[in-house]
Design a protein around this motif. Structure first.
Motif, short mmCIF file in Angstrom:
data_model
loop_
_atom_site.label_atom_id
_atom_site.label_comp_id
_atom_site.label_asym_id
_atom_site.label_seq_id
_atom_site.Cartn_x
_atom_site.Cartn_y
_atom_site.Cartn_z
N ASP A 222 2.35 3.29 -6.10
CA ASP A 222 2.34 1.85 -5.84
C ASP A 222 3.11 1.52 -4.56
N LEU A 223 4.28 2.13 -4.40
CA LEU A 223 5.09 1.87 -3.22
C LEU A 223 4.39 2.35 -1.95
N LEU A 224 3.78 3.53 -2.02
CA LEU A 224 3.08 4.06 -0.86
C LEU A 224 1.91 3.16 -0.48
N ASN A 225 1.18 2.68 -1.47
CA ASN A 225 0.04 1.79 -1.18
C ASN A 225 0.51 0.49 -0.54
N THR A 226 1.61 -0.06 -1.04
CA THR A 226 2.13 -1.29 -0.46
C THR A 226 2.65 -1.07 0.95
N GLY A 227 3.26 0.08 1.17
CA GLY A 227 3.85 0.37 2.48
C GLY A 227 2.84 0.46 3.60
N VAL A 228 1.58 0.74 3.27
CA VAL A 228 0.55 0.86 4.31
C VAL A 228 -0.53 -0.20 4.16
N ALA A 229 -0.36 -1.14 3.23
CA ALA A 229 -1.40 -2.16 3.00
C ALA A 229 -1.59 -3.02 4.24
N SER B 193 6.45 -12.23 8.80
CA SER B 193 5.60 -12.83 7.79
C SER B 193 5.93 -12.26 6.40
N ASP B 194 5.42 -12.97 5.36
CA ASP B 194 5.65 -12.49 3.99
C ASP B 194 5.08 -11.08 3.83
N ARG B 195 3.91 -10.85 4.40
CA ARG B 195 3.31 -9.52 4.29
C ARG B 195 4.19 -8.46 4.92
N GLU B 196 4.69 -8.76 6.12
CA GLU B 196 5.55 -7.79 6.81
C GLU B 196 6.84 -7.55 6.04
N GLN B 197 7.39 -8.61 5.42
CA GLN B 197 8.61 -8.46 4.64
C GLN B 197 8.38 -7.57 3.43
N VAL B 198 7.25 -7.75 2.76
CA VAL B 198 6.94 -6.95 1.58
C VAL B 198 6.75 -5.49 1.98
N ARG B 199 6.04 -5.25 3.08
CA ARG B 199 5.83 -3.88 3.53
C ARG B 199 7.16 -3.23 3.91
N ALA B 200 8.02 -3.98 4.58
CA ALA B 200 9.33 -3.44 4.96
C ALA B 200 10.15 -3.13 3.71
N SER B 201 10.06 -4.00 2.71
CA SER B 201 10.78 -3.76 1.46
C SER B 201 10.23 -2.52 0.76
N ALA B 202 8.91 -2.35 0.79
CA ALA B 202 8.30 -1.17 0.16
C ALA B 202 8.77 0.10 0.84
N ARG B 203 8.86 0.10 2.15
CA ARG B 203 9.33 1.29 2.86
C ARG B 203 10.77 1.62 2.50
N SER C 139 -3.23 -10.39 -3.84
CA SER C 139 -3.09 -11.77 -4.28
C SER C 139 -1.87 -11.89 -5.18
N SER C 140 -1.19 -13.03 -5.09
CA SER C 140 -0.03 -13.26 -5.93
C SER C 140 -0.45 -13.31 -7.38
N ALA C 141 0.45 -12.88 -8.25
CA ALA C 141 0.14 -12.86 -9.67
C ALA C 141 -0.05 -14.28 -10.19
N GLU D 282 7.32 -2.87 -12.47
CA GLU D 282 6.46 -4.03 -12.23
C GLU D 282 6.57 -4.49 -10.78
N ALA D 283 7.75 -4.41 -10.19
CA ALA D 283 7.92 -4.79 -8.79
C ALA D 283 7.09 -3.89 -7.87
N GLY D 284 6.94 -2.63 -8.24
CA GLY D 284 6.09 -1.73 -7.46
C GLY D 284 4.62 -2.08 -7.60
N ARG D 285 4.22 -2.50 -8.81
CA ARG D 285 2.81 -2.83 -9.04
C ARG D 285 2.42 -4.16 -8.41
N THR D 286 3.34 -5.14 -8.44
CA THR D 286 2.99 -6.50 -7.99
C THR D 286 4.02 -6.98 -6.97
N PRO D 287 4.02 -6.40 -5.77
CA PRO D 287 5.07 -6.72 -4.79
C PRO D 287 4.98 -8.14 -4.25
N PHE D 288 3.83 -8.82 -4.43
CA PHE D 288 3.68 -10.18 -3.91
C PHE D 288 3.87 -11.23 -5.00
#
Length: 307
Positions: free
Chosen positions: A96-103, A2-12, A108-110, A195-201
């Motif tokens: 920001d990256l740590l928060n995204t990695g465990v979200a 899923s998009d969420r899983e892809q973003v979390r994987a990217s954050a890690r 919400s998208s910007a 900005e990519a760290g702040r708004t990963p979606f």
């Protein structure tokens, strides 16, 4: 996936690369560690050295550098910030990256940014200062007359919104316009990384980074450094096609609307740059008075809300 899983994987993955690049830039001497004879196989600090400086176990730090962001406490984060000598922008980026990695749920998208009419009126009231409003994606969404004239070369590209990073990396004219192009290129990539760290979606940001990565080797090299930066204050040096060399100091301030940043540019009093900016203001006024208004979809001093 899923998009969420892809973003979390990217954050890690970004956690891993960010920590590795921060570790590689520090020498033992810079970190205050004793240096013994013999060659070192690792550029910068070793993982065990970072762990020692941070006051955590080597196993824990290795797990974190592999992107496992679960359960990182404030004390651990403070220790890593200290060990790697992170600046304020880097600390915010790592968080920001740590928060995204465990979200557990995606942010919400910007939304498409809109410049409010009161903000445009404030811009228009600045008649001797060039003023420009940027988004975190480095889109220009608002200017006053002088700000629009100062950035005139960026509007040659018909694509909208006008984007500083796209101009810097994809338009050959940028290397003439920016008198210190390398520094501006570094800043642009670093601002987008933050900005990519702040708004990963943010899908539009992802698309922009993909476009720049595909079309610009200069961007790819800088993106791989994982450097981050925030707006502050500084000096911009340009060679304007109408008035020649201009050097202006800038100050930045965040607006109430999320992600919008106002930059104000002013020259040194009684300097050639002040004369050039006066000439630029006259040129902009004559252009408008000659019936050559800026296109309706450009940020311009009309009081309207640019999309």
């Amino acid at each position: 996936m899923s998009d969420r899983e892809q973003v979390r994987a990217s954050a890690r993955e970004q956690i891993r690369e960010f920590l590795a690049t921060r570790r590689a830039r520090l020498t033992p001497e810079q970190a205050g560690l004793p240096v013994f004879g013999g060659s070192r196989r690792v550029k910068g600090l070793r993982r065990e050295e970072v762990a020692t400086l941070a006051g955590i176990s080597v196993e824990y730090y290795i797990r974190l550098e592999r992107g496992d962001a679960a359960g990182v406490s404030e004390s651990v984060l403070d220790g890593i910030n200290h060990a790697l000598q992170l600046n304020e922008a880097e600390r915010a980026h790592l968080r920001d990256l740590l928060n995204t990695g465990v979200a557990r749920r995606p942010a919400s998208s910007a939304a498409q940014p809109v410049l409010r009419a009161p903000v445009q009126r404030i811009l228009d009231s600045m008649t001797t200062t060039a003023a420009v409003v940027f988004t975190g994606r480095l889109d220009v969404i608002g200017t006053n007359a002088l700000g629009r004239a100062l950035y005139e070369p960026m509007y040659a590209d018909p694509g909208r919104p006008v984007n500083t990073a796209r101009f810097v990396f994809l338009d050959p004219a940028a290397r003439t316009f920016w008198r210190d192009w390398d520094r501006i290129a570094d800043y642009s990539a670093s601002l987008l990384r933050a900005e990519a760290g702040r708004t990963p979606f943010d899908g539009q940001l992802t698309a922009l980074i993909g476009e720049l990565s595909t079309r610009s080797e200069d961007f790819r090299v800088r993106w791989a450094r994982h450097d981050v930066r925030s707006y502050a204050t500084g000096v911009k040096r340009v060679h304007h096609p109408v008035v020649g060399d201009v050097e202006v100091a800038y100050e930045s301030t965040r607006l109430a609307d999320p992600g919008q940043m106002l930059l104000m540019y002013t020259p040194e009093p009684d300097s050639p740059s002040e004369d050039a900016l006066r000439m630029l203001a006259s040129w902009a006024a004559s252009k408008s008075g000659a019936g050559q208004p800026y296109p309706a979809d450009d940020p311009h001093p009309t009081g309207a809300d640019p999309g």
